[in-house]
Write an enzyme that holds these catalytic residues in place. Structure first.
Site, mmCIF file in Angstrom:
data_model
loop_
_atom_site.group_PDB
_atom_site.id
_atom_site.type_symbol
_atom_site.label_atom_id
_atom_site.label_comp_id
_atom_site.label_asym_id
_atom_site.label_seq_id
_atom_site.Cartn_x
_atom_site.Cartn_y
_atom_site.Cartn_z
ATOM 1 N N ASP A 15 0.885 -1.170 0.000
ATOM 2 C CA ASP A 15 0.000 0.000 0.000
ATOM 3 C C ASP A 15 0.917 1.213 0.000
ATOM 4 O O ASP A 15 1.610 1.474 0.975
ATOM 5 C CB ASP A 15 -0.872 -0.051 1.262
ATOM 6 C CG ASP A 15 -1.806 1.148 1.387
ATOM 7 O OD1 ASP A 15 -1.599 2.154 0.684
ATOM 8 O OD2 ASP A 15 -2.726 1.077 2.219
ATOM 9 N N ASP A 57 -4.174 -1.730 -2.287
ATOM 10 C CA ASP A 57 -2.868 -2.385 -2.364
ATOM 11 C C ASP A 57 -2.445 -2.603 -3.816
ATOM 12 O O ASP A 57 -3.169 -3.222 -4.595
ATOM 13 C CB ASP A 57 -2.906 -3.721 -1.627
ATOM 14 C CG ASP A 57 -3.091 -3.523 -0.132
ATOM 15 O OD1 ASP A 57 -2.097 -3.211 0.529
ATOM 16 O OD2 ASP A 57 -4.238 -3.632 0.346
ATOM 17 N N GLN A 98 2.930 4.350 2.711
ATOM 18 C CA GLN A 98 2.547 3.718 3.986
ATOM 19 C C GLN A 98 3.318 2.438 4.312
ATOM 20 O O GLN A 98 3.775 2.252 5.433
ATOM 21 C CB GLN A 98 1.037 3.395 3.945
ATOM 22 C CG GLN A 98 0.522 2.592 5.126
ATOM 23 C CD GLN A 98 -0.975 2.293 5.003
ATOM 24 O OE1 GLN A 98 -1.790 3.171 5.224
ATOM 25 N NE2 GLN A 98 -1.314 1.061 4.651
ATOM 26 N N ASN A 108 16.900 -7.604 0.461
ATOM 27 C CA ASN A 108 15.723 -8.476 0.564
ATOM 28 C C ASN A 108 14.574 -7.634 1.077
ATOM 29 O O ASN A 108 14.720 -6.906 2.059
ATOM 30 C CB ASN A 108 16.017 -9.631 1.532
ATOM 31 C CG ASN A 108 14.955 -10.710 1.462
ATOM 32 O OD1 ASN A 108 13.765 -10.420 1.541
ATOM 33 N ND2 ASN A 108 15.385 -11.944 1.309
ATOM 34 N N LYS A 136 -7.933 -5.418 3.542
ATOM 35 C CA LYS A 136 -8.576 -5.198 4.841
ATOM 36 C C LYS A 136 -8.610 -6.444 5.710
ATOM 37 O O LYS A 136 -9.575 -6.712 6.419
ATOM 38 C CB LYS A 136 -9.999 -4.635 4.671
ATOM 39 C CG LYS A 136 -10.057 -3.337 3.876
ATOM 40 C CD LYS A 136 -9.361 -2.177 4.560
ATOM 41 C CE LYS A 136 -9.374 -0.920 3.701
ATOM 42 N NZ LYS A 136 -8.231 -0.871 2.749
ATOM 43 N N TYR A 237 1.122 0.680 14.683
ATOM 44 C CA TYR A 237 0.169 0.353 13.636
ATOM 45 C C TYR A 237 0.403 1.166 12.372
ATOM 46 O O TYR A 237 0.438 2.383 12.397
ATOM 47 C CB TYR A 237 -1.267 0.604 14.117
ATOM 48 C CG TYR A 237 -2.268 0.275 13.039
ATOM 49 C CD1 TYR A 237 -2.417 -1.028 12.610
ATOM 50 C CD2 TYR A 237 -3.026 1.266 12.433
ATOM 51 C CE1 TYR A 237 -3.303 -1.346 11.609
ATOM 52 C CE2 TYR A 237 -3.931 0.955 11.429
ATOM 53 C CZ TYR A 237 -4.060 -0.358 11.021
ATOM 54 O OH TYR A 237 -4.935 -0.674 10.022
ATOM 55 N N LYS A 240 -3.176 -2.872 8.227
ATOM 56 C CA LYS A 240 -3.176 -4.345 8.271
ATOM 57 C C LYS A 240 -2.316 -4.858 7.140
ATOM 58 O O LYS A 240 -2.172 -4.225 6.113
ATOM 59 C CB LYS A 240 -4.605 -4.866 8.098
ATOM 60 C CG LYS A 240 -5.350 -5.021 9.402
ATOM 61 C CD LYS A 240 -5.133 -6.403 10.030
ATOM 62 C CE LYS A 240 -5.889 -6.521 11.332
ATOM 63 N NZ LYS A 240 -5.089 -6.828 12.492
ATOM 64 N N TYR A 357 -5.768 -0.181 17.002
ATOM 65 C CA TYR A 357 -5.953 1.144 17.592
ATOM 66 C C TYR A 357 -6.558 0.922 18.964
ATOM 67 O O TYR A 357 -7.444 0.075 19.104
ATOM 68 C CB TYR A 357 -7.069 1.902 16.875
ATOM 69 C CG TYR A 357 -6.735 2.626 15.622
ATOM 70 C CD1 TYR A 357 -6.716 4.016 15.608
ATOM 71 C CD2 TYR A 357 -6.488 1.938 14.445
ATOM 72 C CE1 TYR A 357 -6.467 4.700 14.444
ATOM 73 C CE2 TYR A 357 -6.230 2.617 13.278
ATOM 74 C CZ TYR A 357 -6.212 3.998 13.280
ATOM 75 O OH TYR A 357 -5.965 4.672 12.130
HETATM 76 P P1 13P Z 1 -5.320 -0.709 4.787
HETATM 77 O O1 13P Z 1 -4.527 -1.686 5.647
HETATM 78 O O2 13P Z 1 -5.934 -1.410 3.611
HETATM 79 O O3 13P Z 1 -4.475 0.458 4.406
HETATM 80 O O4 13P Z 1 -6.548 -0.209 5.671
HETATM 81 C C1 13P Z 1 -6.277 0.466 6.863
HETATM 82 C C2 13P Z 1 -7.482 0.931 7.628
HETATM 83 O O5 13P Z 1 -7.315 1.428 8.706
HETATM 84 C C3 13P Z 1 -8.836 0.748 7.076
HETATM 85 O O6 13P Z 1 -9.816 1.311 7.919
HETATM 86 MG MG MG Z 2 -4.347 1.836 3.087
HETATM 87 MG MG MG Z 3 -5.027 -2.369 2.046
#
Ligand code: 13P
Ligand code: MG
Ligand code: MG
Ligand code: 13P
Length: 375
Positions: A15, A57, A98, A108, A136, A237, A240, A357
């Site tokens: 992402d 992504d 990000q 690597n 997600k 964080y 994800k 969070y």
């Molecule tokens: P992503 O991991 O796809 O960037 O989404 C993050 C998020 O906080 C969605 O609410």
């Molecule tokens: Mg995102």
């Molecule tokens: Mg994503």
């Protein structure tokens, strides 16, 4: 290049900026990645490639002869993500860069933010593969479907009726907290395997291998899943770790339809809004992979390919672009509604230890003098 020779399939994703928010990838980022990979193909570094996205992504699907963990291939992906990040910054995209957690590439790409699934395979006479791309959610979201494909006789008829796969498969499972791995064989260790992978935020299926006596060499993977854990890398964080997977199909392996069948059931996965909620994973065509409702529900895209004798990617076929998965989508929406109505309550909201969070420490600090012991 010919049948019987080795080729590596690498799916590397990151992402590097959402458009808007966390919903999609701007076409200019994909154009930039295509430009960089096309030049590498021209130079002979790549055999073939395809650039796409799932939600926010950016996804690079590549074939080459450099093997897994090649610094040349990882460096190329890193360059595509870095150059794409420059475009994302110009466009003011959300969370530009990000997933690029380190400043400089050092040989690597593992541990640097992007997700990687790669396998070196000996080309069969015909080599059908499926690449799965999720947004997600987390790598453990693949535990249930991969288990079903390679170990569940109620999913995969071939386990029962195909003499070429009746012996079962061998699973490599990672403990992603302790950084350890274990190999388990099915059907004989089925219950031990399930005891681990049911805990999907900790134990994740990394690879599946054929067993002794299979047509394919027992050391050559038939499925591989990315297992990057962004929060462990960054210490905080940063999104994800939306996972990807590569699965080989047919001829002693699950048939294409057995590979897709698990997704007829939109199982619950962790991720969704702020990486802190449980929700159903919805199988969708690429054009519907942009999560919107409460930043979700989580999505999975399946792309089908034949790798030809030259290592070229013949595809993709957008496999969930099929009314046969309509019911799963409807079911996912129904479950999404049901889960949403729990608002901030578990099990919609994840348990404390899995949330990405939390305000709880602040709330506890603020209330600390008001907590009185209960007699
Ligand atoms: P992503 O991991 O796809 O960037 O989404 C993050 C998020 O906080 C969605 O609410
Ligand atoms: Mg995102
Ligand atoms: Mg994503
Ligand atoms: P290995 O360390 O077992 O080679 O796994 C590589 C990888 O793809 C990490 O996600």
């Amino acid at each position: 290049m010919a049948v019987g020779e080795k080729i590596t399939v690498s799916v590397i994703k990151a992402d590097i900026g959402g458009w808007p928010g966390h919903s999609s990838v701007h076409p200019a980022l994909m154009e930039k990645a295509k430009e960089i990979l096309a030049a590498a193909k021209e130079e002979g570094i790549l055999t073939d490639f395809y650039v796409t996205h799932c939600g926010d992504d950016l996804q690079l699907v590549m074939t080459h002869k450099k093997g897994v963990d090649s610094s040349e291939i990882h460096g190329l992906a890193w360059k595509a993500f870095e150059e794409g990040t420059k475009v994302a910054k110009e466009l003011g995209l959300y969370g530009a860069g990000q997933d690029l957690l380190k400043d400089a590439f050092s040989g690597n790409i593992r541990g640097m933010g992007p997700g990687i699934a790669e396998m070196e395979i000996t080309l069969r006479k015909s080599e059908p593969i499926v690449t799965f791309h999720m947004d997600k959610t987390e790598p453990g979201a693949f535990n249930l479907p991969i288990f079903r494909m390679f170990a569940d006789p109620f999913n995969t008829a071939g386990l029962v009726i195909d003499p070429n796969m009746h012996m079962g498969f061998r699973f490599e499972v990672w403990d992603i907290l302790e950084h350890k791995r274990v190999f388990l064989s099915t059907p004989e260790e089925l219950y031990d395997l399930l005891a681990l992978i049911g805990a999907k935020s900790r134990y994740v299926i990394k690879r599946v291998f054929p067993k002794e006596g299979h047509k394919i060499d027992k050391n050559e993977p038939v499925a591989v899943i990315s297992t990057e854990k962004l929060y462990q890398i960054a210490g905080e964080y940063v999104g994800k770790d939306d996972p990807v997977a590569i699965v080989r199909a047919q001829s002693g392996l699950p048939a294409l339809g057995e590979v897709l069948e698990p997704f007829a059931f939109p199982h619950l996965v962790s991720g969704w809004m702020r990486g802190s909620h449980n929700g159903p994973i919805m199988p969708v065509p690429l054009r519907h992979s942009n999560p919107t409702r409460f930043d979700g529900p989580p999505r999975v895209v399946a792309l089908g390919w034949q790798i030809n004798s030259e290592g070229k990617l013949i595809g993709p076929v957008d496999l969930f672009d099929d009314p046969a998965f309509e019911w799963a989508r409807q079911k996912a929406l129904e479950i999404a509604d049901y889960m949403r109505r729990h608002g901030p309550f578990e099990p919609h909201r994840l348990p404390l230890e899995d949330m990405e969070y939390t305000t709880l420490p602040h709330v506890l600090e603020k209330l600390k003098d008001r907590f009185k012991s209960v007699e």
